[in-house]
Write a protein that holds these residues in place. Structure first.
Motif, PDB file in Angstrom:
ATOM      1  N   THR A  26       0.823  -1.216   0.000  1.00 15.85           N
ATOM      2  CA  THR A  26       0.000   0.000   0.000  1.00 15.85           C
ATOM      3  C   THR A  26       0.856   1.264   0.000  1.00 15.85           C
ATOM      4  O   THR A  26       0.315   2.369  -0.066  1.00 15.85           O
ATOM      5  N   SER A  29       3.168   2.686  -4.321  1.00 20.69           N
ATOM      6  CA  SER A  29       2.553   3.191  -5.538  1.00 20.69           C
ATOM      7  C   SER A  29       2.651   4.712  -5.592  1.00 20.69           C
ATOM      8  O   SER A  29       3.550   5.277  -6.214  1.00 20.69           O
ATOM      9  N   GLN A 108      -5.759   2.556  -6.034  1.00 22.66           N
ATOM     10  CA  GLN A 108      -5.761   1.295  -6.772  1.00 22.66           C
ATOM     11  C   GLN A 108      -6.573   1.408  -8.052  1.00 22.66           C
ATOM     12  O   GLN A 108      -6.198   0.859  -9.091  1.00 22.66           O
ATOM     13  N   TYR A 111      -4.533   3.281 -10.524  1.00 22.53           N
ATOM     14  CA  TYR A 111      -3.387   2.425 -10.857  1.00 22.53           C
ATOM     15  C   TYR A 111      -3.792   1.363 -11.880  1.00 22.53           C
ATOM     16  O   TYR A 111      -3.089   1.133 -12.875  1.00 22.53           O
ATOM     17  N   MET A 278      -0.579  -6.465  -7.350  1.00 22.87           N
ATOM     18  CA  MET A 278      -1.985  -6.045  -7.359  1.00 22.87           C
ATOM     19  C   MET A 278      -2.862  -7.035  -6.611  1.00 22.87           C
ATOM     20  O   MET A 278      -3.813  -6.638  -5.924  1.00 22.87           O
ATOM     21  N   GLN A 281      -2.427  -6.307  -3.105  1.00 26.97           N
ATOM     22  CA  GLN A 281      -3.000  -4.993  -2.805  1.00 26.97           C
ATOM     23  C   GLN A 281      -4.506  -5.065  -2.595  1.00 26.97           C
ATOM     24  O   GLN A 281      -5.058  -4.302  -1.798  1.00 26.97           O
TER      25      GLN A 281
END
Length: 368
Positions: A26, A29, A108, A111, A278, A281
C-alpha cells in the motif's frame, strides 16, 4: 464447522505475515512520489519517522497484551470505563478505518486504469473488489490469516522482480547528501502523508485473538521492521532512479519497471510483478474495510456483520464511482483537513491506553 471463537483466532505467524504481505504494497505506488514532492531526496527520512512511530505503537500494544492478560481492546475499555465508552471508541475506529481505506481504493482504481487499460474503462470494472470485500467482511479474523499466508509469497516475489528489473537504472548518488542540516521538511512530509501510516494500530484489534509465543515481541516488531525496511529501500531505489523528477512519476512500481532499459528492449515481464503485487494490494485494501465492519458490529451490539458490511461496502462503492479520476482532489482534502484525525486514532489513543491501570483480575475473552 469452526466455532465463533475459532473463526476469530489468529496465529502469531499470520499476524507477522499480515504486516509483511499487506503493509508494503500500500506504500509503493503513490506515496514515494508524494514524499518526493515534499522533501525530495529525504523522502526516506519521512518514511523512517513514520515507521518509528508505528513501531512505537506496536510496543504499546504488546505492553497492553502483557499488562492486561491478552484481553480484547473492547473488553479492556468496557471493564475500565463502561460498555458505552467501549462502543464509542469502536465507533470512532470504524469511521477511522473507513477513512483509511478511501485513498488506497482510489489509488488502486487509478493504478489499474493506467496500468492495465489503454483507455479509461467504466467504473463498473472495480465492483468485484467490493464483492470480495463484502464476502470477507462476513467472516471471522481467521480469513485474514489465511489471506496473509497466501499473499506473503506473492508480495515477496513481486517485490523481488521490481527490484531486479529496476536495479540497472539506479544511481544512488541521487539521494546524497544523506547527512545534512536538519530541516522541517521530512516532518511536514510525514504529517501530510500520515494517511498512509499507522498500520500498527491494527494490532490493537488483534489483541485477545491470538496465543502468546516465546519471543513474540521480537517476531511482531521484527516483521513490521522488515516490512518498513523494504518500503524505505524501495523509496531509495525510486528516487535514485528518477532523481529530481521523482515527484512527477506517479505510480512508482509501474514507472520503475517500465523505465528499465532492459524492459524497453524486451517483452513486458514487468506485468508479472505488477499483477502479483496487485493481487496482494486487493487484500491490503480490504483489511481496513474489514476492521471497520467489525468495529461497527461491536459498536452497535450486532450479532452478525451483515448490515455494516452491506452499508460500508455500498458506501465505498458509490464513493469510488462518484470520485473516479479525482484521486488527487480527495488526497489533497484529506491531507489538509483530516491528518489530525489519523494522528488521534493512530497514535494518541494507543498512547492514552498506557495509562489504564491494571485490574486485579481480567477475564480473557476472544470475542471480536
Amino acid at each position: 464447522m469452526m466455532s465463533p471463537n475459532e473463526q476469530n483466532k489468529l496465529k502469531l505467524r499470520q499476524i507477522c505475515f499480515i504486516f509483511l504481505a499487506f503493509m508494503p504494497v500500500t506504500k509503493i505506488s503513490l506515496l514515494p512520489s508524494v514524499l518526493s514532492g515534499f522533501c525530495e531526496e529525504r523522502l526516506w527520512v519521512a518514511a523512517l519517522l513514520g515507521f518509528l512511530l508505528d513501531i512505537g505503537v506496536l510496543f504499546i500494544a504488546l505492553h497492553l497484551y502483557k499488562k492486561h492478560d491478552n484481553c480484547t481492546l473492547f473488553y479492556l475499555l468496557e471493564n475500565k470505563f463502561s460498555k458505552g465508552a467501549a462502543k464509542a471508541v469502536y465507533f470512532g475506529y470504524g469511521v477511522y478505518f473507513i477513512l483509511k481505506a478511501i485513498v488506497p481504493i482510489l489509488e488502486q482504481q487509478d493504478y489499474v486504469h493506467n496500468t492495465l487499460y489503454e483507455i479509461s474503462p467504466s467504473a463498473a470494472v472495480f465492483v468485484p473488489l467490493f464483492i470480495v470485500s463484502f464476502y470477507q467482511s462476513l467472516k471471522g479474523l481467521k480469513i485474514l490469516g489465511r489471506c496473509a499466508d497466501a499473499c506473503i509469497w506473492l508480495t515477496g516475489l513481486g517485490l523481488f522482480l521490481v527490484f531486479f528489473l529496476a536495479f540497472n537504472i539506479v544511481d544512488f548518488t541521487n539521494i546524497f547528501p544523506i547527512v545534512q542540516k536538519p530541516t522541517y521538511k521530512p516532518v511536514n512530509a510525514l504529517f501530510r502523508s500520515i494517511i498512509w501510516f499507522s498500520d500498527s494500530v491494527y494490532f490493537l484489534l488483534f489483541l485477545g485473538h491470538f496465543e502468546g509465543e516465546k519471543k513474540q515481541t521480537l517476531k511482531v516488531v521484527g516483521s513490521y521492521g522488515l516490512a518498513s525496511f523494504i518500503v524505505i529501500f524501495f523509496m531509495v531505489v525510486f528516487y535514485s532512479a528518477f532523481g529530481s523528477i521523482a515527484k512527477t512519476r506517479f505510480f512508482a512500481t509501474t514507472e520503475l519497471t517500465i523505465y528499465s532499459l532492459a524492459i524497453a528492449n524486451s517483452a513486458r515481464f514487468d506485468y508479472i510483478a505488477i499483477i502479483l503485487l496487485m493481487f496482494s494490494q486487493v487484500f491490503a485494501i480490504i483489511l481496513p474495510v474489514y476492521l471497520a465492519t467489525k468495529c461497527f458490529e461491536r459498536a452497535f451490539g450486532l450479532k452478525k456483520a451483515l448490515i455494516p458490511a452491506i452499508i460500508i461496502n455500498l458506501l465505498l462503492a458509490v464513493f469510488t464511482v462518484v470520485f473516479t479520476e479525482k484521486l488527487f482532489t480527495v488526497l489533497s482534502f484529506m491531507s489538509n483537513y483530516l491528518s489530525y484525525v489519523f494522528i488521534f486514532f493512530g497514535y494518541v489513543i494507543p498512547f492514552a491506553l498506557l495509562f489504564i491501570p491494571k485490574e486485579k483480575k481480567l477475564e480473557n475473552t476472544s470475542k471480536a
